[in-house]
Write a protein that holds these residues in place. Structure first.
Motif, short mmCIF file in Angstrom:
data_model
loop_
_atom_site.label_atom_id
_atom_site.label_comp_id
_atom_site.label_asym_id
_atom_site.label_seq_id
_atom_site.Cartn_x
_atom_site.Cartn_y
_atom_site.Cartn_z
N UNK A 46 -16.06 -5.88 -38.80
CA UNK A 46 -15.00 -6.73 -39.35
C UNK A 46 -15.41 -8.21 -39.31
N UNK A 47 -15.98 -8.62 -38.19
CA UNK A 47 -16.40 -10.02 -38.06
C UNK A 47 -17.57 -10.35 -38.97
N UNK A 48 -18.52 -9.43 -39.08
CA UNK A 48 -19.64 -9.66 -40.01
C UNK A 48 -19.14 -9.76 -41.44
N UNK A 49 -18.21 -8.89 -41.80
CA UNK A 49 -17.64 -8.95 -43.14
C UNK A 49 -16.94 -10.28 -43.38
N UNK A 50 -16.30 -10.80 -42.35
CA UNK A 50 -15.57 -12.06 -42.49
C UNK A 50 -16.52 -13.23 -42.75
N UNK A 51 -17.64 -13.28 -42.04
CA UNK A 51 -18.54 -14.43 -42.21
C UNK A 51 -19.45 -14.29 -43.43
N UNK A 52 -19.49 -13.12 -44.03
CA UNK A 52 -20.33 -12.92 -45.20
C UNK A 52 -19.54 -13.03 -46.50
N UNK A 53 -18.38 -13.68 -46.44
CA UNK A 53 -17.54 -13.92 -47.61
C UNK A 53 -17.34 -15.42 -47.77
N UNK A 54 -16.66 -15.80 -48.83
CA UNK A 54 -16.31 -17.21 -48.99
C UNK A 54 -15.48 -17.67 -47.81
N UNK A 55 -15.63 -18.94 -47.45
CA UNK A 55 -14.89 -19.56 -46.35
C UNK A 55 -15.08 -18.79 -45.04
#
Length: 89
Positions: A46-55
């Protein structure tokens, strides 16, 4: 003759003063390093997905809101990392 400060002013936390800001690149690396310490695969994903997106910073923060146990760990990790930087200058 004017004296100039050759290195940034570094102070101890709790004095009301803050260390020099870090670049967004370094902040992003801090998030990556923290995520590498997360043992729960779902939370890590979940955290990796969060930082690999815009913003990425905003999404990382929003994801941590849904993971309160990791949110506390992040603050400890971040505080230690910033203290190390301040000490090593």
């Amino acid at each position: 003759m004017k004296d100039t400060l050759k290195t940034p002013l570094i102070v101890v936390w709790g004095t009301g003063l803050t260390p020099p800001p870090i670049s967004s690149h370094v902040g992003y690396q801090d998030m990556e390093q923290f995520i590498s310490t997360v043992e729960d695969e779902r939370s890590s994903d979940l955290l990796l997905g969060a930082i690999n997106r815009n913003r990425p910073f905003r999404r990382f923060k929003e994801t941590l809101i849904d993971l309160p146990e990791l949110r506390d760990q992040w603050f400890v990790f971040h505080d230690r990392t910033m203290r190390r930087r301040a000490i090593s200058g």
